[in-house]
Design a protein around this motif. Structure first.
Motif, PDB file in Angstrom:
ATOM      1  N   GLU A  13      22.386  44.940   6.070  1.00 50.52           N
ATOM      2  CA  GLU A  13      23.499  44.382   6.859  1.00 50.52           C
ATOM      3  C   GLU A  13      23.943  43.026   6.312  1.00 50.52           C
ATOM      4  O   GLU A  13      25.096  42.846   5.951  1.00 50.52           O
ATOM      5  CB  GLU A  13      23.100  44.243   8.336  1.00 50.52           C
TER       6      GLU A  13
ATOM      7  N   MET B 176      24.390  39.648   4.003  1.00 50.15           N
ATOM      8  CA  MET B 176      24.428  39.271   2.588  1.00 50.15           C
ATOM      9  C   MET B 176      23.853  37.855   2.491  1.00 50.15           C
ATOM     10  O   MET B 176      24.586  36.868   2.488  1.00 50.15           O
ATOM     11  CB  MET B 176      25.869  39.341   2.073  1.00 50.15           C
TER      12      MET B 176
ATOM     13  N   TYR C 106      29.900  37.236  -4.653  1.00 50.24           N
ATOM     14  CA  TYR C 106      30.942  37.789  -3.763  1.00 50.24           C
ATOM     15  C   TYR C 106      32.022  36.733  -3.510  1.00 50.24           C
ATOM     16  O   TYR C 106      33.222  37.020  -3.590  1.00 50.24           O
ATOM     17  CB  TYR C 106      30.310  38.241  -2.436  1.00 50.24           C
TER      18      TYR C 106
ATOM     19  N   GLY D  15      32.194  38.920  10.910  1.00 56.16           N
ATOM     20  CA  GLY D  15      31.667  39.151   9.562  1.00 56.16           C
ATOM     21  C   GLY D  15      32.548  38.468   8.529  1.00 56.16           C
ATOM     22  O   GLY D  15      32.980  39.077   7.553  1.00 56.16           O
ATOM     23  N   CYS D  16      32.773  37.171   8.715  1.00 51.77           N
ATOM     24  CA  CYS D  16      33.786  36.439   7.924  1.00 51.77           C
ATOM     25  C   CYS D  16      33.340  36.147   6.496  1.00 51.77           C
ATOM     26  O   CYS D  16      34.171  35.808   5.648  1.00 51.77           O
ATOM     27  CB  CYS D  16      34.141  35.133   8.622  1.00 51.77           C
TER      28      CYS D  16
ATOM     29  N   ASP E 159      29.387  34.928  11.127  1.00 54.38           N
ATOM     30  CA  ASP E 159      28.587  35.695  10.173  1.00 54.38           C
ATOM     31  C   ASP E 159      27.105  35.469  10.469  1.00 54.38           C
ATOM     32  O   ASP E 159      26.732  34.411  10.974  1.00 54.38           O
ATOM     33  CB  ASP E 159      28.911  35.278   8.731  1.00 54.38           C
ATOM     34  N   GLY E 160      26.293  36.449  10.137  1.00 55.05           N
ATOM     35  CA  GLY E 160      24.850  36.327  10.347  1.00 55.05           C
ATOM     36  C   GLY E 160      24.150  35.741   9.133  1.00 55.05           C
ATOM     37  O   GLY E 160      22.921  35.562   9.164  1.00 55.05           O
TER      38      GLY E 160
ATOM     39  N   MET F  38      26.314  32.613   3.387  1.00 54.36           N
ATOM     40  CA  MET F  38      27.768  32.809   3.401  1.00 54.36           C
ATOM     41  C   MET F  38      28.458  31.643   4.122  1.00 54.36           C
ATOM     42  O   MET F  38      29.482  31.135   3.657  1.00 54.36           O
ATOM     43  CB  MET F  38      28.136  34.123   4.101  1.00 54.36           C
TER      44      MET F  38
ATOM     45  N   LEU G  24      25.573  39.799  14.947  1.00 55.98           N
ATOM     46  CA  LEU G  24      26.091  40.683  15.993  1.00 55.98           C
ATOM     47  C   LEU G  24      25.126  41.849  16.196  1.00 55.98           C
ATOM     48  O   LEU G  24      24.513  42.289  15.235  1.00 55.98           O
ATOM     49  CB  LEU G  24      27.479  41.205  15.591  1.00 55.98           C
TER      50      LEU G  24
ATOM     51  N   ASN H 153      37.192  42.165   8.374  1.00 54.04           N
ATOM     52  CA  ASN H 153      37.366  42.880   7.108  1.00 54.04           C
ATOM     53  C   ASN H 153      36.011  43.111   6.457  1.00 54.04           C
ATOM     54  O   ASN H 153      35.235  42.173   6.259  1.00 54.04           O
ATOM     55  CB  ASN H 153      38.257  42.083   6.139  1.00 54.04           C
ATOM     56  N   SER H 154      35.745  44.383   6.164  1.00 54.35           N
ATOM     57  CA  SER H 154      34.548  44.764   5.398  1.00 54.35           C
ATOM     58  C   SER H 154      33.224  44.420   6.081  1.00 54.35           C
ATOM     59  O   SER H 154      32.223  44.184   5.401  1.00 54.35           O
ATOM     60  CB  SER H 154      34.565  44.131   3.991  1.00 54.35           C
TER      61      SER H 154
ATOM     62  N   HIS I  76      28.803  47.548   6.738  1.00 53.65           N
ATOM     63  CA  HIS I  76      27.471  46.924   6.660  1.00 53.65           C
ATOM     64  C   HIS I  76      26.606  47.283   7.865  1.00 53.65           C
ATOM     65  O   HIS I  76      25.389  47.132   7.809  1.00 53.65           O
ATOM     66  CB  HIS I  76      27.598  45.401   6.609  1.00 53.65           C
TER      67      HIS I  76
HETATM   68  C1  SAM Z   1      31.405  42.350   2.649  1.00 52.30           C
HETATM   69  S1  SAM Z   1      31.242  40.874   3.532  1.00 52.30           S
HETATM   70  C2  SAM Z   1      32.900  40.628   4.120  1.00 52.30           C
HETATM   71  C3  SAM Z   1      33.244  39.179   4.237  1.00 52.30           C
HETATM   72  C4  SAM Z   1      34.678  38.851   4.631  1.00 52.30           C
HETATM   73  N1  SAM Z   1      35.056  39.438   5.899  1.00 52.30           N
HETATM   74  C5  SAM Z   1      35.657  39.253   3.565  1.00 52.30           C
HETATM   75  O1  SAM Z   1      36.533  40.060   3.835  1.00 52.30           O
HETATM   76  O2  SAM Z   1      35.565  38.755   2.432  1.00 52.30           O
HETATM   77  C6  SAM Z   1      30.406  41.374   5.037  1.00 52.30           C
HETATM   78  C7  SAM Z   1      29.814  40.202   5.800  1.00 52.30           C
HETATM   79  O3  SAM Z   1      29.336  40.675   7.062  1.00 52.30           O
HETATM   80  C8  SAM Z   1      28.132  39.990   7.371  1.00 52.30           C
HETATM   81  N2  SAM Z   1      27.387  40.786   8.362  1.00 52.30           N
HETATM   82  C9  SAM Z   1      26.839  42.002   8.168  1.00 52.30           C
HETATM   83  N3  SAM Z   1      26.253  42.441   9.297  1.00 52.30           N
HETATM   84  C10 SAM Z   1      26.430  41.476  10.223  1.00 52.30           C
HETATM   85  C11 SAM Z   1      26.035  41.317  11.586  1.00 52.30           C
HETATM   86  N4  SAM Z   1      25.336  42.276  12.244  1.00 52.30           N
HETATM   87  N5  SAM Z   1      26.379  40.187  12.235  1.00 52.30           N
HETATM   88  C12 SAM Z   1      27.093  39.209  11.599  1.00 52.30           C
HETATM   89  N6  SAM Z   1      27.479  39.300  10.309  1.00 52.30           N
HETATM   90  C13 SAM Z   1      27.158  40.414   9.629  1.00 52.30           C
HETATM   91  C14 SAM Z   1      27.448  39.832   6.023  1.00 52.30           C
HETATM   92  O4  SAM Z   1      26.468  38.803   6.031  1.00 52.30           O
HETATM   93  C15 SAM Z   1      28.631  39.549   5.107  1.00 52.30           C
HETATM   94  O5  SAM Z   1      28.862  38.166   4.978  1.00 52.30           O
END
Ligand code: SAM
Length: 219
Positions: free
Chosen positions: A8, A10, A19, A51-52, A74-75, A79, A104, A118-119, A123
């Motif tokens: 989940e 990063m 990234y 998930g910023c 974000d977790g 990041m 989350l 986004n994206s 995850h």
């Molecule tokens: C692929 S990145 C996308 C980042 C950004 N939204 C973008 O478009 O560039 C996914 C992000 O979601 C975060 N993430 C994944 N699972 C999460 C969770 N359960 N709670 C909070 N953040 C989470 C990851 O740490 C990562 O920074």
């Protein structure tokens, strides 16, 4: 191809930095345009970006909507350290953008009129976390836009997409991109997720050869 979930968060510094350094300007523009085209009359005020990551879309959204106040969540502390540094360089946005380190789902009471992501979806090991969080935090009438990759039909097709868009990228980014494509959901799976969460009236559309978008207004 069956879905192959990826970790989940990063959190690994090399992964987060590669990234953050990648050029996602096309996806960012697509996201900002999708919002403008699908919510032409909505004026975002209290916005959350779920998930910023390094905050590229968060800050682009803030710049596109001068009346908005945005929380990027974000977790991954790695990041958000990158996001904090980037925000410091964008002095015009520092009063309107903040970061919140939390994984989350989060049960705090909050109310947003605009929820974007986004994206993140691909995850999540349990996709309902996103749809429930949106319902818990979204005010009635809130605008929601979620964009993500969709899963190709085979690993060979995933490898072709990586070649097409990341041929010269660092190996760690190519690996993550491939893993993300394999972890992404199909349009049909997302339709099912929305049905289960009571958001069946949301639109789900393929918006590029690798992205789909989900949008709607919360009741
Ligand atoms: C692929 S990145 C996308 C980042 C950004 N939204 C973008 O478009 O560039 C996914 C992000 O979601 C975060 N993430 C994944 N699972 C999460 C969770 N359960 N709670 C909070 N953040 C989470 C990851 O740490 C990562 O920074």
């Amino acid at each position: 191809m069956q879905r192959i979930p990826e970790p989940e968060l990063m959190e690994e510094p090399r992964q987060a930095h590669s990234y953050a350094e990648a050029d996602f300007s096309d996806a960012t523009r697509l996201f900002i345009d999708l919002f403008a085209n699908n919510f032409p009359r909505h004026r975002p005020r209290r916005v959350v970006d779920l998930g910023c990551g390094p905050g590229q879309i968060t800050m682009a959204f803030a710049a596109a909507h001068p009346g908005s106040q945005i929380t990027g969540i974000d977790g991954s502390s790695t990041m958000l350290e990158i996001a904090t540094e980037r925000l410091r360089q964008q002095s015009t946005l520092t009063r309107r953008v903040e970061w919140w380190l939390t994984r989350l789902p989060n049960s705090t009471t909050r109310s947003y009129d605009t929820l974007i992501s986004n994206s993140l979806l691909h995850h999540l090991h349990e996709p309902q976390i996103l749809w429930r969080q949106i319902q818990n935090w979204g005010a009635s009438g809130a605008a929601v836009l979620v964009m993500d990759l969709y899963r190709p039909s085979s690993k060979a097709e995933a490898a072709r997409i990586v070649e097409r868009y990341a041929a010269d990228a660092p190996e760690i980014l190519r690996r993550d991109f491939f893993n993300s494509l394999c972890a992404a959901f199909t349009r049909e799976e997302i339709h099912q997720q929305l049905e289960i969460s009571g958001l069946a009236d949301f639109q789900v559309k393929v918006v590029s050869d690798r992205h789909l978008a989900v949008w709607g207004i919360l009741k």
